[in-house]
Design an enzyme around this catalytic site. Structure first.
Site, short mmCIF file in Angstrom:
data_model
loop_
_atom_site.label_atom_id
_atom_site.label_comp_id
_atom_site.label_asym_id
_atom_site.label_seq_id
_atom_site.Cartn_x
_atom_site.Cartn_y
_atom_site.Cartn_z
N TYR A 5 72.45 27.63 68.64
CA TYR A 5 72.43 28.40 70.00
C TYR A 5 73.90 28.80 70.21
O TYR A 5 74.32 29.80 71.06
CB TYR A 5 71.84 27.67 71.03
N TYR A 59 70.64 21.92 64.79
CA TYR A 59 69.70 22.50 66.18
C TYR A 59 70.20 23.21 67.26
O TYR A 59 70.16 24.58 67.52
CB TYR A 59 68.71 21.51 66.47
#
Length: 522
Positions: A356, A352
């Site tokens: 980014y 997760y």
């Protein structure tokens, strides 16, 4: 009379030769070459003697380059200075002589250091200097070189003598090479994050995911404090130390680590941060938020709330099968519908956060600066008054670099570990760095002269690509870059290397099994 600048070039004769060929054992040098090439000069230069030698060599080359540049077209005749045949004004001449004399004094100082750096000594030997050196400087060569590097970096030399680096040409080759470098850098960062997740699980640490936002009325305070993020993570580390009943000024490296990636929101371009905390012990006051509740729908840690002074934070416990929270008796949470939280692997939070890292490169963040133009139109005026800042990915020192010990591996095995591809292990870049560090320690007793003799001839990759593009064409350039760095697969390496990967539990097959571990709890 101006000084005889031409005499400067005679000083170079005192520079110790890097090629004492008469004394070399060529068989020994040839045997060293594979290890030195695999380890790399930049890694070996972390050793004191070789590092100082390289530092002074680079400093001298730059100063000589600047002096040569300044002397182009300059001649002196009976006290007058001529530049490409034109007589210079007296004030111009005086300034030129003054600056050049200072430059030559700086070079002379560097040349004075060189005889103290015995290239026939081992690379891990900290140089001290002879008796004459001590009488003149009252400090060791090690102290002198470190002070010189700190107080007089090469950038300052370029700035003072107005000799900036030449800007590189932007073409297809440079763009592809830059993109390849950024991709490799992001990949290495993700590997460190995933390895830290793996290690935290193995060691039974608590993992907490947090999102840090910036409140409108705290923006200016955040931008005014260059250490805002550092102070925040240090405070969390001290909370962990306090929970372990240790002193606040102790190092928290052994009980707390962090990873933080900045992001600009896709909707309004607003800056916020995603952080992962790794804690051996939860801060005091950390209790199961679902204890005594009929609906177990809470996940936030009250002990970590209100620790971020610049806005809102949401510290959430990362839950999976056999996690540290479950072993501490925490209940398994449910979603908004009252159903048990969806089972995910312990690596899920790593993936997760990793998205980014892939989403935003350092260059993307640099281009954004304060955030997108859409960031809260009412704050445009305030933001325009704030200094632009570059927000990079931050992490603890040596974060995610821990690997199974390599002290008993052969040099051949270490060399192979520096060349592994991603197909052999998803942690190939971490293995490479650990293997290079182990090799540096083993090569510490090699002399500087032998290292310099055995170092490979370096190739300017960009120039090589530009020269090759005529033969291969632009369309094949990407695959050409990949072919230049061929990686080893499991079928290419020795049994010793395979056994190490199996014992460390980092083969692709082993990690694929572990990634299927799913969440559970009470």
């Amino acid at each position: 009379m101006p000084p005889n600048f031409g005499g400067f070039f005679m000083v170079r004769s005192y520079y110790p030769s890097e090629c004492h060929a008469d004394y070399f054992d060529f068989e020994r040098i040839e045997a060293l070459k594979p290890a030195i090439e695999a380890c790399g000069i930049s890694t070996l230069s972390q050793s004191p003697m070789l590092g100082f030698h390289k530092q002074m060599d680079n400093r001298i080359k730059l100063l000589e380059e600047i002096l040569s540049f300044r002397m182009q077209g300059v001649e002196f005749d009976n006290g007058d200075m001529y530049v490409y045949g034109h007589k210079a004004a007296s004030d111009v001449r005086d300034e030129f002589v003054s600056v050049t004399e200072k430059l030559m004094d700086e070079l002379a100082q560097c040349y004075n250091v060189l005889p103290q750096l015995d290239i026939n000594n081992t690379i891990d030997h900290p140089p001290e200097g002879d008796e004459k050196w001590f009488l003149e400087n009252e400090k060791t060569v090690t102290q002198f070189c470190r002070k010189l590097a700190a107080e007089r970096p090469l950038k300052d030399i370029r700035d003072e003598y107005n000799y900036p680096k030449k800007k590189g040409i932007k073409d297809e080759c440079s763009r592809l090479l830059e993109a390849s470098t950024m991709k490799s850098r992001r990949g290495f960062t993700i590997q460190r994050l995933m390895n830290a997740m793996r290690q935290a699980h193995a060691d039974g640490w608590f993992i907490v995911f947090d999102t840090l936002t910036l409140a409108d009325d705290r923006l200016e305070a955040f931008y005014d404090n260059p250490n805002a993020l550092r102070d925040y993570f240090r405070d969390i580390g001290r909370m962990v130390l306090a929970a372990e009943r240790r002193k606040a000024n102790d190092s928290h490296a052994d009980c707390y680590q962090y990873f933080c990636v900045p992001e600009y929101g896709t909707a309004n371009g607003r800056l916020h941060f995603h952080a992962v905390h790794f804690m051996r012990t939860l801060p005091s006051g950390s209790v199961d938020p679902n204890f005594g509740r009929r609906v177990r729908n809470r996940r936030q840690l009250n002990s970590l709330q209100n620790t971020w002074p610049y806005g809102y934070s949401m510290p959430i416990a990362v839950r999976y099968t056999q996690d540290a929270f479950s072993r501490s008796g925490w209940l398994w949470p449910v979603d908004a519908k009252g159903e048990p939280l969806k089972a995910t692997s312990y690596m899920a939070v790593g993936f997760y956060v990793a998205k980014y890292v892939n989403k935003k490169s350092d260059m993307d963040l640099a281009a954004k600066g304060l955030g997108a133009k859409e960031w809260n139109n009412s704050l445009k005026t305030k933001l325009s008054l704030l200094p632009k800042k570059l927000f990079r990915i931050r992490m603890s020192r040596n974060f995610g670099m821990k690997m199974f010990t390599m002290t008993n591996l052969s040099m051949e095995c270490l060399i192979q570990l520096t060349k592994l591809g991603y197909d052999a292990t998803p942690f190939n870049q971490i293995l490479k760095q650990n293997a290079k560090r182990e090799m540096r320690l083993r090569l510490g007793k090699v002399t500087v002269a032998d290292v310099l003799a055995a170092q490979p001839v370096t190739t300017n990759l960009l120039k090589f690509m530009r020269a090759s593009i005529k033969m291969i064409g632009v369309s094949n350039l990407q695959s050409f870059i990949a072919s230049m760095t061929q990686k080893l697969t499991l079928s290419d390496i020795s049994d010793e290397s395979k056994n190490y990967l199996d014992k460390a539990g980092i083969t692709t097959a082993c990690l694929r099994i572990k990634s299927k571990w799913t969440a559970g709890g009470k």
